[in-house]
Write a protein that holds these residues in place. Structure first.
Motif, PDB file in Angstrom:
ATOM      1  N   GLN A  64       0.837  -1.195   0.000  1.00 59.56           N
ATOM      2  CA  GLN A  64       0.000   0.000   0.000  1.00 59.56           C
ATOM      3  C   GLN A  64       0.874   1.248   0.000  1.00 59.56           C
ATOM      4  OE1 GLN A  64      -2.610  -0.230   3.365  1.00 59.56           O
ATOM      5  NE2 GLN A  64      -3.935  -1.765   2.437  1.00 59.56           N
ATOM      6  N   ARG A  67       0.923   6.460   3.787  1.00 56.63           N
ATOM      7  CA  ARG A  67      -0.156   7.383   4.130  1.00 56.63           C
ATOM      8  C   ARG A  67       0.380   8.535   4.958  1.00 56.63           C
ATOM      9  NH1 ARG A  67      -3.395   2.260   6.117  1.00 56.63           N
ATOM     10  NH2 ARG A  67      -1.196   1.671   6.253  1.00 56.63           N
ATOM     11  N   GLN A  70      -3.311  14.603   5.654  1.00 61.45           N
ATOM     12  CA  GLN A  70      -3.831  15.389   4.538  1.00 61.45           C
ATOM     13  C   GLN A  70      -4.938  16.306   5.033  1.00 61.45           C
ATOM     14  OE1 GLN A  70      -4.601  13.353   0.757  1.00 61.45           O
ATOM     15  NE2 GLN A  70      -3.835  11.461   1.661  1.00 61.45           N
ATOM     16  N   ASP A 232      -7.233   5.377   9.382  1.00 66.57           N
ATOM     17  CA  ASP A 232      -6.352   6.302   8.666  1.00 66.57           C
ATOM     18  C   ASP A 232      -6.554   7.739   9.131  1.00 66.57           C
ATOM     19  OD1 ASP A 232      -5.415   4.164   7.287  1.00 66.57           O
ATOM     20  OD2 ASP A 232      -6.412   4.623   5.397  1.00 66.57           O
ATOM     21  N   TYR A 236      -3.181   8.454  10.983  1.00 66.08           N
ATOM     22  CA  TYR A 236      -2.312   9.167  10.036  1.00 66.08           C
ATOM     23  C   TYR A 236      -2.765  10.603   9.773  1.00 66.08           C
ATOM     24  CZ  TYR A 236      -0.807   4.380   9.115  1.00 66.08           C
ATOM     25  OH  TYR A 236      -0.352   3.098   9.244  1.00 66.08           O
ATOM     26  N   ASP A 238      -5.410  11.489   7.982  1.00 72.55           N
ATOM     27  CA  ASP A 238      -5.892  11.581   6.605  1.00 72.55           C
ATOM     28  C   ASP A 238      -7.311  12.131   6.611  1.00 72.55           C
ATOM     29  OD1 ASP A 238      -6.412  11.373   3.940  1.00 72.55           O
ATOM     30  OD2 ASP A 238      -6.486   9.171   3.888  1.00 72.55           O
TER      31      ASP A 238
END
Length: 375
Positions: A64, A67, A70, A232, A236, A238
């Motif tokens: 993957q 990540r 964002q 995520d 992370y 995201d």
């Protein structure tokens, strides 16, 4: 001679498949065998299988992408431009400054099913209309609060000089989102004048439960399902997976009960392993089931059987890991399993042979014991 005859019949029965054992066979005589109209000699199971050796290049191709945190500028723009729109069932509080006679809230006929108390304010009826003294009957469904305020101001100008009108919602009843599954308190949440995102809705529902599968949350919006990874978002950052919710949306948090990997064959113990929110690798699966049997397993016969419905021609994918070289465990530790994968460890040829000999030996021993009994 009698003993050899009995042994011969025993061996014949064993090598013939041991059909004397109850339930060990299914004769098709006098039974109707149904085949699909598209079945043919070419449509065998083997023709629908792809076999992939687990190599470094395969692991790299399946890895993957990394990540990262964002931002979600689109969501920020939606929240900045968000305006609540009045709907049927909402209760409004309307005040006209310096005119106390118009500001007295009248109890509505609608009852809040949660509080079981009569609400004070002006109720928007099923057709989307409300009635206000001097202003009369007005269609307010689908309008923002400033738009309702302007409508009232325009109508009251006929009777009041420079009316100053204030409109707000005392009870939000018209719009709901549903949060269900493995959360603290499943149920419906009202859409209010404060925008609600997917992450907000889960928090308002008491957060996720301990057995929640946070990697496969299902969000249904306008009849379209999407899979969201809360893992995520939280792990992370995201935020691109966070979305603004609207009326009728459904957020379903599944449990890890259905995210399992099945380990079979020559392992310490055959088991169904839960994936967990951090996933599971092939090496972890072998370790969690007691490892491969050192005496019986075929080190070159470690297989992962996976259903791949997107591959219409060959929807069964089989991945093979050769563990004769111990360094291959590093590949197994990078090969990530998916829910419903079957990990199967084959037996070594000598193990299969020993099992046949063991069955023959047991059969002969039993015949000898029976023969001694009748002597």
């Amino acid at each position: 001679m009698k003993q050899l005859t009995v042994i011969g019949f025993s061996l014949l029965a064993l090598t013939a498949g041991c059909t004397v054992i109850p339930g060990s066979g299914l004769p098709t005589k006098n039974k109707t065998v149904v085949y699909h109209e598209n079945d043919s000699a070419d449509s065998t199971l083997d023709s629908r299988v792809n076999l992939y050796p687990i190599t470094l290049s395969l692991v790299e191709s399946m890895r993957q992408p990394p990540r990262f945190a964002q931002n979600n500028n689109a969501l920020n723009a939606q929240k900045a431009g968000y305006r609540y729109r009045v709907g049927s069932g909402d209760v409004l509080n309307i005040a006209v400054w310096a005119h106390a006679d118009l500001n007295t809230p009248a109890p509505t006929s609608s009852i809040n099913p949660q509080s079981r108390q009569v609400s004070n304010g002006i109720w928007v009826d099923e057709a989307g209309y409300l009635f206000y003294p001097l202003a009369g009957k007005m269609l307010v469904r689908g309008k923002t609060l400033p738009e309702v305020q302007n409508m009232l101001t325009g109508r009251l100008k006929r009777y009041i000089k420079n009316p100053q009108v204030s409109v707000n919602v005392t009870e939000f009843r018209s719009q709901r989102v549903t949060v269900s599954g493995a959360v603290g308190q499943a149920g419906q949440l009202p859409i209010t004048n404060i925008p609600v995102t997917l992450l907000d809705a889960i928090d308002l529902a008491g957060g996720v439960a301990e057995n929640a599968d946070t990697r496969h949350i299902k969000w249904t919006h306008n009849g379209v399902d999407s899979t969201i990874s809360l893992q995520d978002i939280l792990q992370y950052g995201d935020l691109s997976q966070n979305h603004l919710l609207s009326h009728g949306d459904i957020v379903y948090v599944p449990t890890t009960e259905n995210s399992k990997v099945y380990v079979m064959g020559e392992v310490g113990r055959q088991s169904a392993l839960r994936m967990g929110n951090h996933g599971l690798t092939l090496t972890q699966a072998l370790g969690d089931t007691g490892g491969m049997s050192q005496a019986m397993a075929d080190a070159s016969g470690v297989f992962v059987i996976r259903n791949a419905p997107a591959d219409h021609e060959k929807p069964i994918h089989v991945y093979q890991l050769n563990l004769k070289d111990a360094t291959a465990y590093a590949l197994g530790n990078q090969f990530r399993l998916q829910p419903e994968d079957v990990v199967y460890i084959t037996a070594a040829p000598v193990t299969r042979w020993n099992r046949v000999i063991s069955q023959l030996t047991n059969s002969i021993s039993n015949v000898n014991a029976l023969d001694d009994t009748f002597q």
